[in-house]
Write an enzyme that holds these catalytic residues in place. Structure first.
Site, short mmCIF file in Angstrom:
data_model
loop_
_atom_site.label_atom_id
_atom_site.label_comp_id
_atom_site.label_asym_id
_atom_site.label_seq_id
_atom_site.Cartn_x
_atom_site.Cartn_y
_atom_site.Cartn_z
N GLU A 138 25.48 -3.86 -0.25
CA GLU A 138 24.84 -2.83 0.59
C GLU A 138 23.43 -2.70 0.05
O GLU A 138 23.23 -2.15 -1.03
CB GLU A 138 25.56 -1.49 0.45
CG GLU A 138 27.06 -1.51 0.75
CD GLU A 138 27.36 -1.50 2.23
OE1 GLU A 138 26.42 -1.60 3.04
OE2 GLU A 138 28.55 -1.42 2.58
P1 NAD Z 1 18.64 -1.35 -8.11
O1 NAD Z 1 18.93 -2.60 -7.37
O2 NAD Z 1 17.46 -1.31 -8.97
O3 NAD Z 1 19.87 -0.95 -9.06
C1 NAD Z 1 21.17 -0.73 -8.56
C2 NAD Z 1 22.18 -0.92 -9.68
O4 NAD Z 1 22.18 -2.29 -10.10
C3 NAD Z 1 21.92 -0.10 -10.95
O5 NAD Z 1 23.15 0.42 -11.40
C4 NAD Z 1 21.38 -1.14 -11.92
O6 NAD Z 1 21.60 -0.82 -13.27
C5 NAD Z 1 22.16 -2.37 -11.52
N1 NAD Z 1 21.56 -3.66 -11.87
C6 NAD Z 1 20.24 -3.98 -11.95
N2 NAD Z 1 20.11 -5.29 -12.24
C7 NAD Z 1 21.35 -5.81 -12.35
C8 NAD Z 1 21.86 -7.11 -12.62
N3 NAD Z 1 21.07 -8.16 -12.82
N4 NAD Z 1 23.20 -7.28 -12.64
C9 NAD Z 1 24.03 -6.25 -12.41
N5 NAD Z 1 23.60 -4.99 -12.15
C10 NAD Z 1 22.28 -4.77 -12.11
O7 NAD Z 1 18.61 -0.22 -7.00
P2 NAD Z 1 18.19 1.30 -7.18
O8 NAD Z 1 16.73 1.34 -7.40
O9 NAD Z 1 19.11 1.94 -8.15
O10 NAD Z 1 18.54 1.91 -5.75
C11 NAD Z 1 17.66 1.95 -4.68
C12 NAD Z 1 17.96 0.84 -3.69
O11 NAD Z 1 19.31 0.93 -3.25
C13 NAD Z 1 17.13 0.92 -2.43
O12 NAD Z 1 16.67 -0.36 -2.09
C14 NAD Z 1 18.10 1.42 -1.39
O13 NAD Z 1 17.77 1.04 -0.06
C15 NAD Z 1 19.37 0.78 -1.84
N6 NAD Z 1 20.53 1.49 -1.32
C16 NAD Z 1 21.28 0.87 -0.36
C17 NAD Z 1 22.36 1.54 0.18
C18 NAD Z 1 23.21 0.89 1.24
O14 NAD Z 1 24.32 1.34 1.43
N7 NAD Z 1 22.74 -0.13 1.92
C19 NAD Z 1 22.70 2.82 -0.26
C20 NAD Z 1 21.91 3.41 -1.23
C21 NAD Z 1 20.84 2.74 -1.77
#
Ligand code: NAD
Length: 508
Positions: A224
């Protein structure tokens, strides 16, 4: 009294390594398989009750960790999650029940079934914008499906102990859902420990990394991801209500929602009055943190996100956009970005191309239905959209043509308000569906089962292959797929002959 095996939940990243957490989850999965869906639902009901009774203290924790307003915390997180859990409790038994399906005439005497079996260990990797809602909705769906679950909250909003406190009210559930804190490196180690399925919610950039990583290990992933959601306003709308919807859709959670309105497309004939009313409505917004429930727009959760938003605004200004902001010039440390409307934008601007994730919205005029469908569909993203028009035929036509995972007609971000509806994107917004029936089934593998009787009879397609059988199979194909009334008579005749031949040995 039920006795649950395995209850050691990692309190922080140091007590148990990611590998140990996965092993622990695997053990709890094995030991807790005996518990029925009824028992699991009873556990979830305890969680619902705990959240209902403790909603004010949970709201406190959420506002402190994220900077969001109390109303955003109460409605989008707590009400949202309770709604989903409640729907899951009412529907899980039906959705996960073994289903008997049609068995074709060629397999006469057998019965066919689909079982929805848990994967085993589900890894949830969670972002910071809705830390409670996303963690709980997916974790509890996965638990109801019979899995053990590992939640890795975002390092930016860990809220240590909150999830464990909520789960401790339900001992079986607490023994099945494990929380491990840490950053992306911990996330990578958890993937290396090979969970049975990963549910990732977060940015498109990280989603792509996780897909690459998991593909090496052949671990399935649902992703997502980010969005750049459009709101399409045709000229026949009720202006006042539509302006109010656009303002909330753009500013809710300070724009830090994957489905918040980032691109506001307005049909040219009403562009000027719409913008005038929008600005007037913006001026009424109350911008604050530490509120008692009376502030509209809260803070940006992280410094880096505030910097990205500022970069998009500066880039737009430099490239000729017009910015209209409300609120005070605010200190950088408060992370309160003033709500901003941007006009005179073009395709070269970051604010048009990339996800901004802040309380800012670009207003863009359009002329025709064809033009707006083309404009929206050329985006690399496709999470959700809204279409506003009194002409429902037109609104539906446009909603069908949009390449997005969801569309709200004459409302905004509303598909998420109904737990029965699936949630997920297309294109760079990801794939897989959370919530609703599809969302619950995503935590299961379907197993096909066919049951035959114990008898002395051999199947027609078993050996020996003979010329006579070959001819009869040809006649069977003719009978099975002919379109006239003779079909069933022919089938009965050839079926009888095949049956007789099948019981003979070669040379009989
Ligand atoms: P992010 O991608 O930076 O981080 C999300 C999670 O991934 C965190 O827990 C982080 O620690 C982990 N992570 C980071 N690198 C990783 C790796 N290499 N391997 C495994 N885990 C890793 O996202 P964010 O900044 O926390 O959230 C904002 C983003 O989330 C926005 O782009 C937003 O649109 C998206 N979002 C999407 C939905 C949806 O349902 N489509 C819902 C909410 C947020």
């Amino acid at each position: 009294m039920l006795k649950y095996s395995s209850s050691t939940t990692a309190q922080d990243g140091t007590t148990l390594s990611p590998d140990q957490v996965i092993q622990q989850a695997r053990q709890s999965f094995q030991h807790n398989q005996i518990y029925s869906i009824k028992q699991r639902i009873a556990e979830v009901k305890r969680v619902i009750e705990y959240i209902r009774l403790n909603r004010e203290s949970i709201t406190d924790e959420l506002t402190q960790a994220t900077g969001k307003t109390r109303t955003d915390a109460l409605v989008s997180e707590i009400l949202g999650v309770l709604d989903n859990l409640h729907w899951n409790c009412s529907n899980a038994k039906r959705i996960f029940a073994e289903k008997k399906v049609h068995t074709p005439i060629t397999l006469l005497g057998k019965s066919s079934h689909i079982r929805h079996e848990p994967y085993g260990v589900i890894l949830l990797i969670v972002p910071w914008n809705y830390p409670l809602h996303i963690s709980l909705t997916f974790a509890i769906g996965a638990f109801l499906a019979g899995n053990s679950v590992i939640i890795k909250p975002s390092e930016h909003t860990p809220m240590p102990g909150l999830l464990e406190r909520i789960f401790s009210t339900a001992p079986l559930l607490a023994s099945c859902i494990h929380v491990i804190y840490g950053d992306g490196a911990i996330g990578q180690q958890l993937i290396d420990a090979r969970p049975d399925k990963i549910f990732f919610t977060g940015s498109t950039v990280t989603g792509k990394k996780i897909l690459r990583h998991a593909s090496e290990l052949v671990v399935p992933v649902d992703v997502e991801l980010g969005g750049k959601d459009p709101m399409i306003v045709f000229e026949d709308v009720n202006l006042q209500r539509t302006v109010a919807g656009a303002l909330w859709g753009a500013m809710t959670n300070a724009g830090q929602s994957c489905t918040s309105v980032e691109l506001l497309y307005i049909q040219r004939s009403i562009f000027t009055p719409f913008i005038t009313q929008f600005k007037q409505a913006m001026e009424q917004l109350v911008i604050n943190t530490g509120d008692q429930g009376n502030a509209d727009v809260g803070a940006i959760t992280t410094n880096f996100q505030a910097e990205i938003i500022q970069e998009h605004l500066d880039d737009a200004k430099r490239k000729g956009a017009t910015l209209f902001s409300v609120g005070q010039a605010i200190s950088a440390s408060s992370r309160l970005i003033p709500p901003t409307l941007i006009t005179d934008v073009n395709e070269d601007m970051l604010i048009v191309q990339e996800e901004t994730f802040g309380p800012v919205v670009c207003a863009i005029p359009f002329d025709s239905e064809d033009e707006i469908i083309r404009l929206v569909n050329q985006s690399p993203y496709g999470l959700s959209a809204s279409v506003w028009s009194k002409d429902l035929k037109r609104a539906k036509r446009v909603s069908h043509a949009l390449q997005t995972g969801a569309v709200s007609i004459n409302n905004v971000m509303l598909t998420e308000g109904n737990p029965a509806l699936p949630f997920g994107g297309v294109k760079e917004s990801g794939f897989g569906r959370g919530k609703g029936e599809e969302g619950l089934l995503a935590f299961t593998r379907s197993k096909a089962i066919i049951i035959d009787k114990q008898s002395g009879k051999k199947e027609p397609n078993w050996y020996p292959y003979t010329l006579k059988k070959y001819q009869l199979f040809g006649e069977l194909i003719d009978a099975l797929f002919r379109q006239d009334w003779l079909k069933y008579i022919k089938l009965a005749l050839v079926g009888g002959k095949l049956e007789k031949t099948s019981q003979q040995n070669r040379g009989d």
